[in-house]
Design a protein around this motif. Structure first.
Motif, PDB file in Angstrom:
ATOM      1  N   UNK A  28      16.549 -35.056 -66.131  1.00  0.00           N
ATOM      2  CA  UNK A  28      15.231 -35.678 -66.229  1.00  0.00           C
ATOM      3  C   UNK A  28      15.333 -37.191 -66.051  1.00  0.00           C
ATOM      4  N   UNK A  29      16.398 -37.809 -66.564  1.00  0.00           N
ATOM      5  CA  UNK A  29      16.604 -39.246 -66.387  1.00  0.00           C
ATOM      6  C   UNK A  29      16.797 -39.593 -64.917  1.00  0.00           C
ATOM      7  N   UNK A  30      17.576 -38.755 -64.229  1.00  0.00           N
ATOM      8  CA  UNK A  30      17.809 -39.003 -62.793  1.00  0.00           C
ATOM      9  C   UNK A  30      16.528 -38.865 -62.000  1.00  0.00           C
ATOM     10  N   UNK A  31      15.735 -37.862 -62.381  1.00  0.00           N
ATOM     11  CA  UNK A  31      14.471 -37.657 -61.665  1.00  0.00           C
ATOM     12  C   UNK A  31      13.509 -38.806 -61.971  1.00  0.00           C
ATOM     13  N   UNK A  32      13.478 -39.274 -63.201  1.00  0.00           N
ATOM     14  CA  UNK A  32      12.568 -40.345 -63.590  1.00  0.00           C
ATOM     15  C   UNK A  32      12.940 -41.678 -62.930  1.00  0.00           C
ATOM     16  N   UNK A  33      14.259 -42.010 -62.889  1.00  0.00           N
ATOM     17  CA  UNK A  33      14.696 -43.305 -62.357  1.00  0.00           C
ATOM     18  C   UNK A  33      15.042 -43.258 -60.880  1.00  0.00           C
ATOM     19  N   UNK A  34      15.357 -42.071 -60.390  1.00  0.00           N
ATOM     20  CA  UNK A  34      15.799 -41.954 -58.995  1.00  0.00           C
ATOM     21  C   UNK A  34      17.264 -42.271 -58.810  1.00  0.00           C
ATOM     22  N   UNK A 412      20.255 -37.221 -55.852  1.00  0.00           N
ATOM     23  CA  UNK A 412      19.826 -36.265 -54.823  1.00  0.00           C
ATOM     24  C   UNK A 412      18.642 -35.490 -55.403  1.00  0.00           C
ATOM     25  N   UNK A 413      17.443 -35.874 -55.019  1.00  0.00           N
ATOM     26  CA  UNK A 413      16.247 -35.339 -55.666  1.00  0.00           C
ATOM     27  C   UNK A 413      16.085 -33.838 -55.432  1.00  0.00           C
ATOM     28  N   UNK A 414      16.481 -33.324 -54.282  1.00  0.00           N
ATOM     29  CA  UNK A 414      16.394 -31.881 -54.049  1.00  0.00           C
ATOM     30  C   UNK A 414      17.314 -31.133 -55.008  1.00  0.00           C
ATOM     31  N   UNK A 415      18.540 -31.675 -55.129  1.00  0.00           N
ATOM     32  CA  UNK A 415      19.515 -31.033 -56.025  1.00  0.00           C
ATOM     33  C   UNK A 415      19.057 -31.131 -57.483  1.00  0.00           C
ATOM     34  N   UNK A 416      18.566 -32.311 -57.876  1.00  0.00           N
ATOM     35  CA  UNK A 416      18.144 -32.492 -59.268  1.00  0.00           C
ATOM     36  C   UNK A 416      16.924 -31.629 -59.587  1.00  0.00           C
ATOM     37  N   UNK A 417      16.035 -31.446 -58.625  1.00  0.00           N
ATOM     38  CA  UNK A 417      14.857 -30.598 -58.842  1.00  0.00           C
ATOM     39  C   UNK A 417      15.275 -29.151 -59.094  1.00  0.00           C
ATOM     40  N   UNK A 418      16.235 -28.680 -58.321  1.00  0.00           N
ATOM     41  CA  UNK A 418      16.737 -27.319 -58.498  1.00  0.00           C
ATOM     42  C   UNK A 418      17.424 -27.162 -59.848  1.00  0.00           C
ATOM     43  N   UNK A 423      17.900 -25.471 -65.592  1.00  0.00           N
ATOM     44  CA  UNK A 423      18.158 -25.898 -66.964  1.00  0.00           C
ATOM     45  C   UNK A 423      16.985 -25.561 -67.892  1.00  0.00           C
ATOM     46  N   UNK A 424      15.783 -25.627 -67.349  1.00  0.00           N
ATOM     47  CA  UNK A 424      14.622 -25.250 -68.167  1.00  0.00           C
ATOM     48  C   UNK A 424      14.684 -23.775 -68.556  1.00  0.00           C
ATOM     49  N   UNK A 425      15.122 -22.944 -67.599  1.00  0.00           N
ATOM     50  CA  UNK A 425      15.283 -21.513 -67.889  1.00  0.00           C
ATOM     51  C   UNK A 425      16.395 -21.328 -68.913  1.00  0.00           C
ATOM     52  N   UNK A 426      17.534 -22.069 -68.707  1.00  0.00           N
ATOM     53  CA  UNK A 426      18.644 -21.970 -69.654  1.00  0.00           C
ATOM     54  C   UNK A 426      18.214 -22.429 -71.045  1.00  0.00           C
ATOM     55  N   UNK A 427      17.367 -23.440 -71.117  1.00  0.00           N
ATOM     56  CA  UNK A 427      16.876 -23.922 -72.411  1.00  0.00           C
ATOM     57  C   UNK A 427      16.065 -22.841 -73.128  1.00  0.00           C
ATOM     58  N   UNK A 428      15.192 -22.207 -72.367  1.00  0.00           N
ATOM     59  CA  UNK A 428      14.371 -21.146 -72.960  1.00  0.00           C
ATOM     60  C   UNK A 428      15.245 -19.989 -73.447  1.00  0.00           C
ATOM     61  N   UNK A 429      16.236 -19.643 -72.620  1.00  0.00           N
ATOM     62  CA  UNK A 429      17.151 -18.562 -73.027  1.00  0.00           C
ATOM     63  C   UNK A 429      17.969 -18.981 -74.248  1.00  0.00           C
TER      64      UNK A 429
END
Length: 450
Positions: A28-34, A412-418, A423-429
């Motif tokens: 999330x930090x990488x996505x927020x800051x780029x 790498x925004x494509x990689x970080x998005x994936x 990770x969101x799924x892993x968090x829920x699990x």
């Protein structure tokens, strides 16, 4: 074995959830800051390199601004020089028109005067941000910042483009310097005899038909001693009037360079000076009439006399009943020297009462000034092109540095998005697993129910 004190499954689930949450925070930090590396803790080496290169890029941005200022100054000087060149062209044409027989030269002088005023105005107006390269108090090297340099040791420096205002100044206020449109100073150390009033040849029985021309102490025992040095455009000029017909003779650097006796415009003895004067006499098509020779009484003196038809190269000797002295009238006058080839200022000469020789000199002088101004304009044009090229280069380098830094620290925004979605799924699990692990302890209560 089940224990109410230790829930191993819950501990495992908690550790997994914590790891997932940390990875999720990073993503999330990488996505927020780029940025993949936004602080030293992420990757100290990459962060250090990126920080240094960003700082250098900021410096290059300032260099680009400095190049813009330099480009503006050069453009002002070049544009003005181009206008000055056109004005000199017009002035030369006016002088050519003044050679027409019976023309009113005073009327043409009025037009030339306006052009002379224009030259002064153009030079003084060629100012940008307080700088003027065409009208200077004293010439110096002007430096345009062109590049920011960092070597392999980390030392930094600035690259510059140098402009020598001695080569661009049309007017120079320094006492020992002169502009392209100004009269040069007398040749330093050349103590040519100041003839003052016209010197006329007089002949008596048994004497040479000659007049004293120059005296110079090459031996170094008197004033103005030593060699005579002609600069790149140094010149000596004097007028001779032969039986009522006037001619102008000039010894200049270009002429000296054609002689094998002199080296780099330096006249070191009487023989070389005599040869130079005779070469100038030939240039004026007077070689069959006049000849220069060593003075009879002064070892370093030069005399000018009529060429002896019977012994070419010797001064004609007047002997009783051989000739009529009245047939050999020679006057020497207007002896001058100049260090830059300009015998007059472009902004002050006056053709109203000029004779044919003066008009010829003005025409040749303006043409010479036109040549030097053209050369200066060409130099400024080359500098202008170099600055433009450097501006383009600096912009490209800055872009390349940005790309290089991006390769090191950008996310790498494509990689970080994936990864975020995973990770969101892993968090829920993980939350579900922890809930299940905590629920297992509740099952122990059923063992104690009746």
């Amino acid at each position: 074995m089940s224990s109410i004190n230790t829930n191993a499954a819950a501990m495992t689930a908690l550790q997994t959830l914590r790891s997932t949450n940390m990875s999720l925070d990073t993503t999330q930090n990488r996505i927020s800051t780029g940025f993949r590396v936004s602080e030293a803790a992420h990757n100290a080496a990459y962060w250090s390199i990126a920080t240094t290169m960003r700082s250098d890029n900021n410096a290059m941005s300032t260099v680009r601004d400095a190049l813009g200022l330099g480009a503006a100054q050069v453009d002002i000087a070049y544009t003005t020089m181009d206008v000055v060149k056109d004005t000199l062209d017009t002035m030369k044409a006016k002088i050519v028109a003044a050679t027409t027989p019976d023309i009113d030269k005073s009327k043409i002088q009025e037009e030339i005067k306006q052009l002379q005023n224009d030259l002064k105005t153009y030079a003084s107006s060629a100012t940008f941000s307080g700088g003027n390269w065409l009208d200077v108090e004293q010439s110096d090297l002007q430096k345009v910042v062109a590049s920011f340099l960092r070597d392999s040791t980390g030392s930094i420096s600035l690259g510059t483009i140098e402009v020598d205002t001695a080569k661009t100044a049309l007017f120079n206020g320094a006492a020992d310097e002169f502009g392209l449109l100004e009269q040069g100073e007398a040749i330093e150390g050349a103590a040519f005899e100041a003839l003052g009033a016209d010197v006329e040849l007089t002949a008596t029985d048994g004497s040479d038909l000659s007049v004293d021309l120059f005296a110079h102490d090459f031996d170094g025992t008197g004033a103005g001693e030593g060699v005579i040095e002609f600069g790149e455009a140094g010149a000596v000029s004097f007028d001779v009037e032969i039986n009522g017909e006037k001619s102008r003779i000039t010894v200049d650097r270009a002429l000296l360079d054609t002689l094998t006796l002199t080296t780099e415009g330096t006249i070191s003895d009487q023989t070389e000076l005599t040869a130079a004067i005779n070469a100038a006499i030939s240039e004026a098509d007077l070689g069959d009439v006049l000849v220069a020779d060593a003075g009879a009484t002064a070892s370093d003196g030069i005399v000018l006399g009529f060429n002896d038809p019977a012994n070419p190269g010797d001064i004609l000797v007047f002997e009783e009943d051989d000739h009529d002295a009245a047939d050999f009238e020679l006057t020497v006058s207007n002896v001058r020297t100049t260090s830059n080839g300009n015998f007059f200022d472009a902004t002050s000469f006056d053709i109203a009462n000029a004779d044919a020789l003066d008009l010829q000199e003005y025409m040749q002088g303006i043409d010479s000034m036109l040549s030097t101004v053209t050369t200066a304009a060409s130099d400024l044009g080359a500098i202008k092109t170099r600055i433009s090229s450097q501006q383009d280069f600096v912009s490209k380098i800055m872009d390349a540095v940005d790309r290089g830094v991006g390769q090191l620290v950008d996310a790498d925004m494509e990689q970080e998005s994936t990864k975020l979605q995973a990770l969101q799924v892993q968090q829920q699990l993980g939350i579900q697993a922890l809930s299940i692990a905590n629920g297992n302890s509740q099952m122990i209560l059923s063992l104690f129910r009746g």
